[in-house]
Design a protein around this motif. Structure first.
Motif, PDB file in Angstrom:
ATOM      1  N   VAL A  47       0.640  -0.968  -0.231  1.00 10.30           N
ATOM      2  CA  VAL A  47      -0.161   0.158  -0.033  1.00 10.30           C
ATOM      3  C   VAL A  47       0.996   1.079  -0.018  1.00 10.30           C
ATOM      4  N   ASP A  48       0.419   2.320  -0.512  1.00 11.81           N
ATOM      5  CA  ASP A  48       1.132   3.658  -0.584  1.00 11.81           C
ATOM      6  C   ASP A  48       0.161   4.659   0.349  1.00 11.81           C
ATOM      7  N   ILE A  49       1.096   5.280   1.165  1.00 13.03           N
ATOM      8  CA  ILE A  49       0.474   6.307   2.174  1.00 13.03           C
ATOM      9  C   ILE A  49       0.750   7.468   1.610  1.00 13.03           C
ATOM     10  N   HIS A  50      -0.298   8.322   1.161  1.00 12.63           N
ATOM     11  CA  HIS A  50      -0.059   9.842   0.543  1.00 12.63           C
ATOM     12  C   HIS A  50      -0.037  10.641   1.505  1.00 12.63           C
ATOM     13  N   PHE A  51       0.858  11.374   1.872  1.00 11.31           N
ATOM     14  CA  PHE A  51       0.830  12.865   2.625  1.00 11.31           C
ATOM     15  C   PHE A  51       1.145  13.868   1.672  1.00 11.31           C
ATOM     16  N   GLN A  52       0.993  15.155   2.579  1.00  6.30           N
ATOM     17  CA  GLN A  52       1.301  16.312   1.638  1.00  6.30           C
ATOM     18  C   GLN A  52       2.513  16.529   0.891  1.00  6.30           C
ATOM     19  N   ASP A  53       3.424  15.922   1.317  1.00  8.54           N
ATOM     20  CA  ASP A  53       4.796  16.075   0.709  1.00  8.54           C
ATOM     21  C   ASP A  53       5.461  14.811   0.375  1.00  8.54           C
ATOM     22  N   ARG A  54       5.090  13.593   0.526  1.00 12.43           N
ATOM     23  CA  ARG A  54       5.422  12.544   0.464  1.00 12.43           C
ATOM     24  C   ARG A  54       4.681  11.219   0.041  1.00 12.43           C
ATOM     25  N   VAL A  55       5.322  10.134  -0.143  1.00 10.13           N
ATOM     26  CA  VAL A  55       4.423   8.990  -0.214  1.00 10.13           C
ATOM     27  C   VAL A  55       5.110   7.929   0.446  1.00 10.13           C
ATOM     28  N   GLU A  56       4.660   7.333   1.278  1.00  9.21           N
ATOM     29  CA  GLU A  56       5.486   6.057   2.039  1.00  9.21           C
ATOM     30  C   GLU A  56       4.861   4.910   1.323  1.00  9.21           C
ATOM     31  N   ARG A  57       5.431   3.881   0.886  1.00  7.97           N
ATOM     32  CA  ARG A  57       5.318   2.640   0.534  1.00  7.97           C
ATOM     33  C   ARG A  57       5.567   1.428   1.581  1.00  7.97           C
ATOM     34  N   LEU A  58       4.631   0.917   1.592  1.00  7.15           N
ATOM     35  CA  LEU A  58       4.483  -0.206   2.822  1.00  7.15           C
ATOM     36  C   LEU A  58       4.197  -1.708   2.246  1.00  7.15           C
ATOM     37  N   ARG A  59       5.155  -2.573   2.617  1.00  3.32           N
ATOM     38  CA  ARG A  59       4.857  -3.820   2.049  1.00  3.32           C
ATOM     39  C   ARG A  59       4.331  -4.748   3.233  1.00  3.32           C
ATOM     40  N   ALA A  60       3.969  -6.170   3.061  1.00  3.80           N
ATOM     41  CA  ALA A  60       3.827  -6.931   4.172  1.00  3.80           C
ATOM     42  C   ALA A  60       4.759  -6.915   5.416  1.00  3.80           C
ATOM     43  N   GLY A  61       4.311  -6.618   6.403  1.00  6.41           N
ATOM     44  CA  GLY A  61       5.115  -6.668   7.551  1.00  6.41           C
ATOM     45  C   GLY A  61       5.679  -5.335   7.970  1.00  6.41           C
ATOM     46  N   ASP A  62       5.583  -4.331   6.990  1.00  4.57           N
ATOM     47  CA  ASP A  62       5.758  -2.841   7.595  1.00  4.57           C
ATOM     48  C   ASP A  62       4.712  -2.257   8.283  1.00  4.57           C
ATOM     49  N   CYS A  63       5.046  -1.225   9.068  1.00  4.41           N
ATOM     50  CA  CYS A  63       4.166  -0.624  10.137  1.00  4.41           C
ATOM     51  C   CYS A  63       4.556   1.017   9.919  1.00  4.41           C
ATOM     52  N   ILE A  64       3.169   1.708   9.889  1.00  4.23           N
ATOM     53  CA  ILE A  64       3.583   3.209   9.887  1.00  4.23           C
ATOM     54  C   ILE A  64       2.642   3.616  11.092  1.00  4.23           C
ATOM     55  N   HIS A  65       3.056   4.635  11.738  1.00  3.67           N
ATOM     56  CA  HIS A  65       2.465   5.379  12.755  1.00  3.67           C
ATOM     57  C   HIS A  65       2.409   6.888  12.512  1.00  3.67           C
ATOM     58  N   PHE A  66       1.309   7.772  12.612  1.00  6.35           N
ATOM     59  CA  PHE A  66       1.417   9.046  12.547  1.00  6.35           C
ATOM     60  C   PHE A  66      -0.019   9.818  13.157  1.00  6.35           C
ATOM     61  N   PRO A  67       0.256  10.963  13.403  1.00  5.60           N
ATOM     62  CA  PRO A  67      -0.851  11.661  14.026  1.00  5.60           C
ATOM     63  C   PRO A  67      -2.016  11.924  13.092  1.00  5.60           C
ATOM     64  N   GLY A  68      -3.142  11.785  13.374  1.00 11.08           N
ATOM     65  CA  GLY A  68      -4.399  11.930  12.489  1.00 11.08           C
ATOM     66  C   GLY A  68      -4.613  13.359  11.796  1.00 11.08           C
ATOM     67  N   TYR A  69      -3.867  14.181  12.398  1.00 13.59           N
ATOM     68  CA  TYR A  69      -4.336  15.513  11.933  1.00 13.59           C
ATOM     69  C   TYR A  69      -3.711  15.859  10.459  1.00 13.59           C
ATOM     70  N   LEU A  70      -2.709  14.776  10.184  1.00 16.56           N
ATOM     71  CA  LEU A  70      -1.994  14.950   8.830  1.00 16.56           C
ATOM     72  C   LEU A  70      -2.913  14.558   7.831  1.00 16.56           C
ATOM     73  N   THR A  71      -3.246  15.274   6.854  1.00 13.75           N
ATOM     74  CA  THR A  71      -3.984  14.808   5.831  1.00 13.75           C
ATOM     75  C   THR A  71      -3.243  13.760   5.054  1.00 13.75           C
ATOM     76  N   HIS A  72      -3.925  12.353   4.647  1.00 15.71           N
ATOM     77  CA  HIS A  72      -3.472  11.299   4.098  1.00 15.71           C
ATOM     78  C   HIS A  72      -4.652  10.556   3.428  1.00 15.71           C
ATOM     79  N   ARG A  73      -4.004   9.703   2.558  1.00 10.87           N
ATOM     80  CA  ARG A  73      -4.588   8.643   1.790  1.00 10.87           C
ATOM     81  C   ARG A  73      -4.036   7.357   1.637  1.00 10.87           C
ATOM     82  N   ILE A  74      -4.683   6.175   1.746  1.00 14.14           N
ATOM     83  CA  ILE A  74      -4.292   4.865   1.791  1.00 14.14           C
ATOM     84  C   ILE A  74      -4.735   4.365   0.396  1.00 14.14           C
ATOM     85  N   VAL A  75      -3.807   3.821  -0.398  1.00 14.21           N
ATOM     86  CA  VAL A  75      -3.878   3.381  -1.732  1.00 14.21           C
ATOM     87  C   VAL A  75      -3.287   2.014  -1.973  1.00 14.21           C
ATOM     88  N   ARG A  76      -3.908   1.069  -2.469  1.00 19.19           N
ATOM     89  CA  ARG A  76      -3.403  -0.119  -2.802  1.00 19.19           C
ATOM     90  C   ARG A  76      -2.563  -0.111  -3.959  1.00 19.19           C
TER      91      ARG A  76
END
Length: 207
Positions: free
Chosen positions: A163-192
């Motif tokens: 999955v890709d996590i889209h933030f305002q200034d970056r995209v974090e790609r995560l694969r099986a076994g990866d974990c991400i944590h962030f404050p909810g006030y950051l605008t974000h979108r989760i995409v397969r």
């Protein structure tokens, strides 16, 4: 001297029963304080509000919650009444059914989200605590404008796929076994990513 009493017990004689593994030690003031604090927070009460209900100053109650002072039996009774539970539950002798919530696999039916691509299954369907929510998320491939923003924090652990996590200034790609944590006030979108199905454990805190 009574000779009979000095004889060692015979092989068939009854011996004092040992403490079973199920027997629990008395609850320490520190452990009791943690239970009181957890129950207070689950009822959304402040230290001051609970103190008023049981007739003590918030400083006194704070000392009890921190395990610095052991409450009297009268105070335990008042606390149990104010927190809406029995004394047995408060001191750890009895567990309320609402304290343990089990969601069976066959009950976890995915539901469509707002964009009609993302699906999720609520893991805590009957949970009475509003401190956090837990879901199994099945993200879609939508590149639409729908973005999430909320209070609290969000934790995402990828179970399968990518999955890709889209933030305002970056995209974090995560694969099986990866974990991400962030404050909810950051605008974000989760995409397969790609055609392969993806799933992730999503935990969202209320604060």
């Amino acid at each position: 001297m009574d000779l009979e009493s000095s004889k060692p017990p015979s092989a068939g004689a009854a011996r004092p029963s040992k403490k079973s593994k199920g027997d629990s030690a008395p609850l320490s003031p520190a452990a009791l304080g943690l239970r009181i604090r957890a129950l207070r927070k689950s009822r959304q009460l402040t230290v001051e509000a609970l103190g008023e209900l049981v007739g003590v100053h918030k400083t006194h109650l704070s000392r009890i919650e921190r395990g610095l002072k052991a409450p009297s039996l009268t105070m335990i009774s008042k606390l149990a009444n104010a927190l809406g539970c029995g004394i047995g539950h408060l001191v750890g002798e009895v567990i309320h059914e609402e304290a343990i919530v089990v969601s069976r696999g066959e009950e976890l039916h995915p539901r469509f989200m707002a964009d009609e691509q993302h699906q999720f299954a609520a893991l805590l369907q009957d949970a009475r605590s509003s401190s956090f929510g837990a879901f199994i998320l099945y993200p879609g491939t939508s590149d639409g404008p729908i973005q999430a923003q909320h209070e609290g924090h969000e934790l995402l652990y990828v179970l399968t796929g990518s999955v890709d996590i889209h933030f305002q200034d970056r995209v974090e790609r995560l694969r099986a076994g990866d974990c991400i944590h962030f404050p909810g006030y950051l605008t974000h979108r989760i995409v397969r990513v790609g055609r392969a199905k993806a799933s992730a454990l999503l935990v969202m805190s209320a604060t």
